[in-house]
Write an enzyme that holds these catalytic residues in place. Structure first.
Site, PDB file in Angstrom:
ATOM      1  N   MET A  31       3.845  25.740  -4.465  1.00 34.85           N
ATOM      2  CA  MET A  31       4.518  25.885  -5.751  1.00 34.85           C
ATOM      3  C   MET A  31       5.817  26.636  -5.541  1.00 34.85           C
ATOM      4  O   MET A  31       6.050  27.245  -4.494  1.00 34.85           O
ATOM      5  CB  MET A  31       3.631  26.597  -6.776  1.00 34.85           C
ATOM      6  CG  MET A  31       3.280  28.021  -6.431  1.00 34.85           C
ATOM      7  SD  MET A  31       2.222  28.783  -7.697  1.00 34.85           S
ATOM      8  CE  MET A  31       1.978  30.405  -6.980  1.00 34.85           C
ATOM      9  N   SER A  32       6.698  26.565  -6.541  1.00 35.81           N
ATOM     10  CA  SER A  32       7.973  27.266  -6.503  1.00 35.81           C
ATOM     11  C   SER A  32       8.266  27.772  -7.905  1.00 35.81           C
ATOM     12  O   SER A  32       7.531  27.471  -8.852  1.00 35.81           O
ATOM     13  CB  SER A  32       9.088  26.328  -6.018  1.00 35.81           C
ATOM     14  OG  SER A  32       9.224  25.214  -6.900  1.00 35.81           O
ATOM     15  N   LYS A  46       6.031  26.400 -11.017  1.00 38.85           N
ATOM     16  CA  LYS A  46       5.656  24.988 -11.142  1.00 38.85           C
ATOM     17  C   LYS A  46       5.104  24.538  -9.800  1.00 38.85           C
ATOM     18  O   LYS A  46       5.582  24.935  -8.737  1.00 38.85           O
ATOM     19  CB  LYS A  46       6.846  24.115 -11.537  1.00 38.85           C
ATOM     20  CG  LYS A  46       7.999  24.089 -10.538  1.00 38.85           C
ATOM     21  CD  LYS A  46       9.107  23.172 -11.011  1.00 38.85           C
ATOM     22  CE  LYS A  46      10.324  23.232 -10.079  1.00 38.85           C
ATOM     23  NZ  LYS A  46      10.070  22.735  -8.731  1.00 38.85           N
ATOM     24  N   PHE A  55       9.617  26.778  -2.515  1.00 40.48           N
ATOM     25  CA  PHE A  55       8.357  26.087  -2.251  1.00 40.48           C
ATOM     26  C   PHE A  55       7.938  26.305  -0.800  1.00 40.48           C
ATOM     27  O   PHE A  55       8.771  26.285   0.106  1.00 40.48           O
ATOM     28  CB  PHE A  55       8.516  24.587  -2.515  1.00 40.48           C
ATOM     29  CG  PHE A  55       7.294  23.773  -2.158  1.00 40.48           C
ATOM     30  CD1 PHE A  55       6.277  23.587  -3.071  1.00 40.48           C
ATOM     31  CD2 PHE A  55       7.177  23.203  -0.894  1.00 40.48           C
ATOM     32  CE1 PHE A  55       5.153  22.848  -2.739  1.00 40.48           C
ATOM     33  CE2 PHE A  55       6.064  22.456  -0.561  1.00 40.48           C
ATOM     34  CZ  PHE A  55       5.039  22.283  -1.482  1.00 40.48           C
ATOM     35  N   ALA A 109       4.518  25.339   2.055  1.00 36.05           N
ATOM     36  CA  ALA A 109       3.317  24.527   2.230  1.00 36.05           C
ATOM     37  C   ALA A 109       2.059  25.337   1.956  1.00 36.05           C
ATOM     38  O   ALA A 109       1.013  24.776   1.633  1.00 36.05           O
ATOM     39  CB  ALA A 109       3.283  23.961   3.654  1.00 36.05           C
ATOM     40  N   THR A 111       1.727  28.003  -0.400  1.00 37.61           N
ATOM     41  CA  THR A 111       1.520  28.242  -1.833  1.00 37.61           C
ATOM     42  C   THR A 111       1.536  26.958  -2.644  1.00 37.61           C
ATOM     43  O   THR A 111       0.921  26.884  -3.701  1.00 37.61           O
ATOM     44  CB  THR A 111       2.612  29.176  -2.377  1.00 37.61           C
ATOM     45  OG1 THR A 111       3.895  28.540  -2.232  1.00 37.61           O
ATOM     46  CG2 THR A 111       2.623  30.492  -1.607  1.00 37.61           C
ATOM     47  N   ASP A 158       0.818  -1.210   0.000  1.00 36.03           N
ATOM     48  CA  ASP A 158       0.000   0.000   0.000  1.00 36.03           C
ATOM     49  C   ASP A 158       0.851   1.258   0.000  1.00 36.03           C
ATOM     50  O   ASP A 158       0.337   2.352   0.022  1.00 36.03           O
ATOM     51  CB  ASP A 158      -0.939   0.016   1.213  1.00 36.03           C
ATOM     52  CG  ASP A 158      -0.178   0.083   2.534  1.00 36.03           C
ATOM     53  OD1 ASP A 158       1.010  -0.257   2.520  1.00 36.03           O
ATOM     54  OD2 ASP A 158      -0.780   0.467   3.546  1.00 36.03           O
ATOM     55  N   GLU A 192      12.739  15.820  -6.651  1.00 37.16           N
ATOM     56  CA  GLU A 192      11.916  16.080  -7.834  1.00 37.16           C
ATOM     57  C   GLU A 192      12.517  17.203  -8.671  1.00 37.16           C
ATOM     58  O   GLU A 192      12.597  17.110  -9.903  1.00 37.16           O
ATOM     59  CB  GLU A 192      10.490  16.445  -7.402  1.00 37.16           C
ATOM     60  CG  GLU A 192       9.730  15.306  -6.756  1.00 37.16           C
ATOM     61  CD  GLU A 192       9.966  15.248  -5.249  1.00 37.16           C
ATOM     62  OE1 GLU A 192      10.880  15.975  -4.770  1.00 37.16           O
ATOM     63  OE2 GLU A 192       9.286  14.470  -4.568  1.00 37.16           O
TER      64      GLU A 192
END
Length: 470
Positions: A404-405, A416, A398, A400, A402, A328, A369
């Site tokens: 995005m960065s 993105k 980045f 929490a 927004t 899982d 990433e």
């Protein structure tokens, strides 16, 4: 009840820092040699009837060899001494095999302890971020203490968020590669020691004392071969003990028969005790008895190296029959971090333009990433890293909030992030989120991947496909 439990260890912090020990690592061998000598204690040997008989034989023949050296022995001193040495080697080999198996588990546990000891905590004097901060070692924290954890810091203890919001990498504990949001209040406030904050900050209230944390319980499971024996092992132990007793009785009766035969024939010499001991050790299942415990411990160790913690010997046996495994948590069988695998531009945008914008937005992104996007753009389109700071660029990290960065470069504002975050970004600039991008996002999500949308100002350029790499 499932006899096995899976985890991607601690071991993280443990996952990244863990180094699998080689089979005959010098440190493990040295420790095993010392442990094999400690296991010569009769209190340890008596737990294994077969090896206890060999140990008694070794002690007896050693005494007989000393007798032969200083006086008159039942046989030549060299012969008795050779038998005694072989018996001691047999006992030590069995001890060494068991100690080696135990040592690998102890090495795993030691790596977890080291990860715990090396974490420095920012202890707060009050319940707010602005309170005074004192740097302390994680093991010194007690229930009720308050700590500040900022971007890049490892969470030093199990606790509850009382202030702040941040994205947290919990792959070390859960195996899930996607970061999760942790914030005060609600059901997303619990954090686990050994995980890492990726962005923003948290004020965490410690909820467990040392020795009771998740990491401590993990160490206790990894640490030893303390487990219940399976029915097969119990049956085999009984069989080995019975065979040992039978052969012991058979060997003991040979001495009176030998004495009677010599007296009746009037020639020859009775069989010696040294020969009878050697015969007994050859008859009883010495090898099986000596290696049985080591085999059980080694089975648990092999599962630990595969990130599976077996809490019973029955689980180890069951694992041998497994040919299909359903999980899982994707991170359990993957690299543990999502990787960029393809650029999917919207209509009217080339893949090279999307890759260029995605790379620009990721140059200062130190997450796995972000680094994978830079590498993918380089490999697929030959885009080399640019010294963007020399062009007066401003990077947007980045958070929490927004989700995005990106980067502000000249008149361009490249971002993105998640679908909903980019949709809000586009809407605030009176742009239109294209339907084709929605279709691409849905297709990636249905395949089990993670869509990362890239926008340049009010215009969506496309989607980056992130997925766990097996």
């Amino acid at each position: 009840m499932n006899p096995m439990s899976t985890t991607s260890t601690p071991a993280t912090a443990p996952r990244r820092d863990r180094r699998r020990a080689r089979l005959f690592d010098a440190k493990l061998v040295r420790r095993a040699l010392l442990d094999s000598l400690r296991k010569l204690d009769p209190r340890d040997q008596v737990r294994n009837p077969v090896m206890f008989v060999v140990w008694v034989g070794a002690v007896l023949t050693s005494a007989l060899s000393v007798q032969a050296l200083i006086g008159t022995g039942e046989a030549r001193a060299g012969f008795i001494l050779a038998i005694a040495l072989w018996l001691w080697v047999t006992v030590l080999f069995a001890n060494f095999a068991e100690a080696m198996a135990e040592g690998r588990g102890k090495a795993q546990a030691e790596s977890l302890r080291k990860a715990r000891r090396d974490v420095a905590a920012k202890k707060l004097q009050g319940a707010t971020r602005g309170a005074g901060v004192e740097s302390v070692a994680a093991p010194t924290l007690r229930k009720g203490d308050l700590v500040l954890v900022e971007a890049g810091d490892a969470i030093p203890c199990d606790g509850e968020v009382v202030e702040g919001i941040a994205s947290v990498d919990e792959s070390a504990i859960t195996g899930e590669s996607a970061p999760v949001i942790r914030e005060s209040g609600g059901d997303r406030s619990a954090v686990t020691g050994g995980t890492r904050v990726l962005s923003d900050w948290l004020v965490v209230k410690v909820t467990t004392n040392p020795g009771d944390t998740f990491l401590d319980r993990m160490i206790a499971l990894v640490e030893g071969a303390k487990r219940k024996k399976t029915p097969n092992e119990i049956a085999l132990d009984i069989l080995l003990a019975a065979l040992t007793l039978v052969f012991l009785l058979a060997t003991v009766t040979l001495l009176p028969f030998s004495i009677f035969s010599v007296e009746a024939a009037g020639a020859g010499t009775p069989v010696t005790i040294t020969v009878l001991v050697a015969l007994l050790v050859c008859l009883i299942p010495t090898t099986i008895g000596g290696l049985l415990s080591a085999i059980g411990i080694a089975g648990m160790d092999r599962m630990i190296r595969a990130n599976v913690i077996a809490t019973s010997g029955r689980a180890v046996e069951a694992a041998g029959d497994v040919n299909v495994l359903l999980l899982d948590k994707t991170g359990t069988i993957t690299l543990g971090n999502r990787q960029a695998t393809e650029f999917l531009p919207v209509d009217g945008v080339t893949e090279a333009a999307l890759a260029d914008a995605a790379q620009l937005a990721s140059l200062a992104d130190e997450t796995p990433e972000g680094r994978s996007i830079v590498v993918l753009a380089k490999e697929k389109h030959g885009l080399r890293e640019r010294r963007i700071h020399e062009l007066g660029a401003t990077f947007v990290p980045f958070t929490a909030q927004t989700r995005m960065s990106g980067v502000d470069l000249g008149g361009r504002k490249i971002r993105k992030g998640s679908v909903d975050a980019i949709e809000r970004w586009i809407a605030d600039r009176h742009g239109v989120f294209p339907k084709g991008a929605h279709a691409t996002v849905d297709r990636i999500a249905k395949s089990g991947g993670t869509p990362l949308v890239v926008a340049d100002g009010e215009r969506v350029l496309g989607v980056v496909h992130l997925k766990d790499v097996v």
